[in-house]
Design a protein around this motif. Structure first.
Motif, mmCIF file in Angstrom:
data_model
loop_
_atom_site.group_PDB
_atom_site.id
_atom_site.type_symbol
_atom_site.label_atom_id
_atom_site.label_comp_id
_atom_site.label_asym_id
_atom_site.label_seq_id
_atom_site.Cartn_x
_atom_site.Cartn_y
_atom_site.Cartn_z
ATOM 1 N N GLY A 18 0.844 -1.195 0.000
ATOM 2 C CA GLY A 18 0.000 0.000 0.000
ATOM 3 C C GLY A 18 0.879 1.245 0.000
ATOM 4 N N ILE A 19 0.381 2.321 -0.564
ATOM 5 C CA ILE A 19 1.138 3.572 -0.606
ATOM 6 C C ILE A 19 1.084 4.254 0.765
ATOM 7 C CG2 ILE A 19 1.198 5.900 -1.603
ATOM 8 C CD1 ILE A 19 0.206 4.723 -4.219
ATOM 9 N N THR A 20 2.243 4.717 1.248
ATOM 10 C CA THR A 20 2.301 5.467 2.510
ATOM 11 C C THR A 20 2.582 6.946 2.272
ATOM 12 O OG1 THR A 20 4.661 4.960 2.740
ATOM 13 C CG2 THR A 20 3.096 3.455 3.813
ATOM 14 N N GLU A 21 3.206 7.260 1.135
ATOM 15 C CA GLU A 21 3.492 8.655 0.822
ATOM 16 C C GLU A 21 3.669 8.788 -0.689
ATOM 17 O OE1 GLU A 21 6.153 12.227 2.724
ATOM 18 O OE2 GLU A 21 7.226 10.373 2.253
ATOM 19 N N ILE A 22 3.195 9.901 -1.244
ATOM 20 C CA ILE A 22 3.333 10.142 -2.680
ATOM 21 C C ILE A 22 3.676 11.610 -2.902
ATOM 22 C CG2 ILE A 22 0.843 10.548 -2.971
ATOM 23 C CD1 ILE A 22 1.165 9.265 -5.797
ATOM 24 N N ILE A 74 -4.661 12.826 -7.882
ATOM 25 C CA ILE A 74 -3.600 12.164 -8.645
ATOM 26 C C ILE A 74 -3.979 12.080 -10.119
ATOM 27 C CG2 ILE A 74 -2.376 9.968 -8.977
ATOM 28 C CD1 ILE A 74 -2.614 9.572 -5.906
ATOM 29 N N ILE A 75 -5.232 11.723 -10.386
ATOM 30 C CA ILE A 75 -5.700 11.648 -11.783
ATOM 31 C C ILE A 75 -5.599 13.017 -12.447
ATOM 32 C CG2 ILE A 75 -7.733 11.286 -13.243
ATOM 33 C CD1 ILE A 75 -8.621 9.138 -11.185
ATOM 34 N N GLU A 76 -6.014 14.054 -11.709
ATOM 35 C CA GLU A 76 -6.024 15.410 -12.281
ATOM 36 C C GLU A 76 -4.619 15.921 -12.588
ATOM 37 O OE1 GLU A 76 -10.105 17.096 -10.115
ATOM 38 O OE2 GLU A 76 -8.126 17.583 -9.293
ATOM 39 N N ILE A 77 -3.692 15.751 -11.639
ATOM 40 C CA ILE A 77 -2.359 16.325 -11.825
ATOM 41 C C ILE A 77 -1.539 15.554 -12.857
ATOM 42 C CG2 ILE A 77 -1.148 15.063 -9.993
ATOM 43 C CD1 ILE A 77 0.285 17.705 -9.308
ATOM 44 N N THR A 78 -1.900 14.276 -13.100
ATOM 45 C CA THR A 78 -1.160 13.481 -14.086
ATOM 46 C C THR A 78 -1.867 13.399 -15.439
ATOM 47 O OG1 THR A 78 -2.187 11.399 -13.345
ATOM 48 C CG2 THR A 78 -0.122 12.057 -12.271
ATOM 49 N N GLU A 79 -3.049 13.998 -15.542
ATOM 50 C CA GLU A 79 -3.817 13.953 -16.794
ATOM 51 C C GLU A 79 -2.991 14.570 -17.933
ATOM 52 O OE1 GLU A 79 -6.705 12.670 -19.068
ATOM 53 O OE2 GLU A 79 -7.004 12.581 -16.888
ATOM 54 N N GLY A 80 -2.853 13.832 -19.039
ATOM 55 C CA GLY A 80 -2.121 14.325 -20.200
ATOM 56 C C GLY A 80 -0.622 14.372 -20.010
ATOM 57 N N CYS A 81 -0.122 13.771 -18.928
ATOM 58 C CA CYS A 81 1.321 13.803 -18.634
ATOM 59 C C CYS A 81 1.973 12.444 -18.866
ATOM 60 C CB CYS A 81 1.557 14.202 -17.175
ATOM 61 S SG CYS A 81 1.091 15.874 -16.777
ATOM 62 N N ILE A 82 3.273 12.475 -19.107
ATOM 63 C CA ILE A 82 4.083 11.259 -19.095
ATOM 64 C C ILE A 82 4.631 11.109 -17.686
ATOM 65 C CG2 ILE A 82 6.174 10.166 -19.982
ATOM 66 C CD1 ILE A 82 5.775 11.879 -22.539
ATOM 67 N N LEU A 83 4.396 9.962 -17.056
ATOM 68 C CA LEU A 83 4.930 9.723 -15.714
ATOM 69 C C LEU A 83 6.428 9.492 -15.805
ATOM 70 C CD1 LEU A 83 2.302 7.284 -14.107
ATOM 71 C CD2 LEU A 83 2.339 9.782 -14.083
#
Length: 463
Positions: A18-22, A74-83
C-alpha cells in the motif's frame, strides 16, 4: 508535460503493498508548474524494515487521507502527462494496483530515469538514485521520503533532457505501459468468483488441479494472479481453464483446508507448501531445581511441542513476547545464557528464578497459566469462528489435543451434545502443519471463541 513522482510503500508481498506517501511534481520541461505531496493511510501495517528506511510509521499515518481520498487529485495532476520516476516500473505498478482496488483503469505513458541514465550517462558506478545524484552533484534531502526523492528526480531529469541533444533516445524510450488486457477467459473466471473467504482451485482443461490457494477475498486474489507478471503467474494464466472454489467464512478453516488439500493433490504450482514448512518448535523441560524451562528446538515429531514456528527468528521473537507478558525469567526461557542473574533480573523485572530467589512453585504456576492459555495438548475443546453466511458459525473439534476436523452449524440449530457435534464434523488429518496453524490463530486470538468440550458434556450448547 511530465508528472515526476516518487512513491513510498508499506513493503510486503507483491501486489499487496500500500502507498504510505506520494509526491508528484508537474514539470513542463523547464520548471515545476504544479505539485502534490501527501502521506497516505495504507490501511495495512508497514513492514519494520520500511519504517527504519523511511522513518514513516503507522502512528504518523493514522489521520492521513486514504488512497481513495487522494485518487482524484492524482488523476487530475497526471492527466495528459508522461509519468517519470526512478525505476518507473515499480511506481507505475503500485499506482495501478491502488487504482485497480478502486475499480479504476489507470493508464499513463511512462519514462524511467534509470534506463535513461544508463543510456545518456554510461559507466556510472551506480544508478541507484542516492549514489547517482551524489555523483552528479545534485542535492538530495530527505532520502527515502517521497518529496525529497521526487525533487531530486526532477533535477536528474532536467540534466537528462539537456544531455539528449538529438532527442532520439527520449522519443524511443517513451512507451506506454503495457495495458493489462486480460483474456476473456480470465475475465470470466474473475467475474464468476465471489468476494468471499475460502479456498480456490485452478484447473487445466482435463480437470487436473494446477494450483490451490486460500484468501479472505477470492475474487481479489484471482485478479492478482491474472494481472501479475511474475513467471509462475504467467504460466498459470496460460494453463488455467477453470476455477472452482469452496467458501469457508473462516480464515482459519481456509488455511487448514488449503494445507491439507495441497498435500493431498500436490498441484504443480504449489511446490513450496507440499511439505511441512514449520521448522522450529517450543519445547518444555525442567531443570535440576524443578523450574520449568522453554527451549526452541528443531521440529521433532517424536517430541511434544507447545507450539511451532516457521523459522528460528519467529520463534525467538514470540518467546520474548511470552517472557514479557507472563513475567518469566530469560534464563529459563533460553533467551539469556548465564550462570548468574538474567538481564531482566538486573533491571528488577524478573522475580529471581534465575538465581533461585523465587520459589519454584510460584514461577512454575505462571508457566502453567501460559500453557493452559496457549497449548491444547491433551485438551478437549471446540473453536468457534465465522461461518459462510450471517446466520452460520464454523466449528473446529479438538479432542485429547488432536485436531479432528471442522464443520458448520446454523445459529438456530441447538448443538447440546458431543454426538450432534461429531455428526457435522468433516474429518481432517492431524499433522504438524495443522497444529501450527491452529496454535498461531489461538496465539493471536483470531477466532470468535474457544469453549471446553465439558460444557457440551454437561448438556449446555454453544450457540
Amino acid at each position: 508535460m511530465y508528472a515526476i513522482l516518487d512513491i513510498e510503500t508499506t513493503g510486503g508481498k507483491y501486489n499487496e503493498e500500500g502507498i504510505t506517501e506520494i509526491a508528484i511534481y508537474k514539470f513542463d520541461g523547464h520548471e515545476v508548474v504544479d505539485q502534490f505531496i501527501s502521506l497516505v493511510n495504507p490501511e495495512r501495517k508497514i513492514q519494520p524494515f520500511v519504517v527504519n528506511l523511511t522513518g514513516i510509521n503507522n502512528e504518523m499515518l493514522r489521520n492521513a487521507p486514504k488512497f481513495y481520498e487522494v485518487a482524484k487529485r492524482i488523476i487530475e495532476i497526471t492527466e495528459g502527462c508522461i509519468l517519470v520516476a526512478h525505476n518507473a516500473q515499480f511506481d507505475t505498478r503500485i499506482l495501478r494496483t491502488e487504482f485497480d482496488r478502486l475499480g479504476y483503469d489507470y493508464q499513463r505513458e511512462s519514462l524511467c530515469t534509470v534506463e535513461l541514465s544508463k543510456k545518456l550517462i554510461p559507466d556510472m558506478p551506480s544508478y541507484s538514485l542516492g549514489k547517482l545524484v551524489r555523483s552528479l552533484g545534485i542535492p538530495l534531502s530527505d532520502r527515502h521520503r517521497a518529496a525529497g526523492d521526487a525533487k531530486a528526480t526532477v533535477s536528474l531529469f532536467k540534466l537528462l533532457l539537456t544531455k539528449d541533444q538529438k532527442k532520439e533516445i527520449i522519443s524511443q524510450t517513451v512507451r506506454m505501459e503495457a495495458k493489462r488486457q486480460l483474456e476473456p477467459k480470465l475475465l470470466d473466471m474473475i467475474e464468476a468468483t465471489p468476494s468471499v473467504t475460502g479456498v480456490y482451485y485452478m484447473h487445466r482443461e482435463d480437470g487436473s488441479i494446477i494450483y490451490i490457494g486460500k484468501s479472505r477475498n477470492i475474487k481479489k486474489r484471482l485478479n492478482q494472479h491474472f494481472t501479475s507478471d511474475n513467471r509462475k503467474s504467467k504460466k498459470i494464466q496460460l494453463e488455467v481453464a477453470a476455477v472452482t472454489y469452496e467458501a469457508t467464512g473462516s480464515d482459519l478453516i481456509a488455511q487448514l483446508k488449503e494445507s491439507e488439500e495441497i498435500k493431498r493433490n500436490k498441484p504443480v504450482y504449489n511446490r513450496a507448501l507440499r511439505k511441512t514448512i514449520y521448522n522450529y518448535q517450543l519445547g518444555l523441560t525442567k531443570d535440576e531445581a524443578g523450574y520449568l524451562q522453554f527451549k526452541i528446538e528443531k521440529t521433532n515429531l517424536n517430541k511434544p511441542a507447545i507450539t511451532t514456528f516457521t523459522n528460528y527468528q519467529q520463534a525467538k521473537s514470540q518467546l520474548f513476547k511470552i517472557t514479557e507478558q507472563h513475567q518469566l525469567c530469560q534464563k529459563h526461557t533460553g533467551l539469556h545464557k548465564t550462570a548468574g542473574p538474567c538481564f531482566l533480573q538486573t533491571i528488577k523485572e524478573c522475580y529471581g528464578a534465575c538465581i533461585g530467589e523465587e520459589p519454584v512453585a510460584d514461577y512454575n504456576a505462571r508457566v502453567e497459566r501460559f500453557l493452559a492459555m496457549h497449548s491444547y495438548e491433551n485438551q478437549n475443546m471446540v473453536i468457534i469462528d465465522h461461518g459462510r453466511e450471517v446466520d452460520e458459525r464454523s466449528v473446529i473439534l479438538i479432542e485429547e489435543g488432536s485436531y479432528k476436523g471442522f464443520g458448520f452449524f446454523n445459529l438456530n440449530y441447538q448443538i447440546n451434545n458431543l454426538e450432534i457435534l461429531r455428526s457435522i464434523i468433516s474429518p481432517m488429518e492431524d499433522n504438524r502443519d495443522a497444529q501450527h496453524i491452529i496454535h498461531s490463530f489461538l496465539r493471536r486470538k483470531k477466532v470468535l471463541k474457544v469453549i471446553p468440550l465439558e460444557q457440551l458434556q454437561n448438556g449446555s450448547n454453544f450457540n
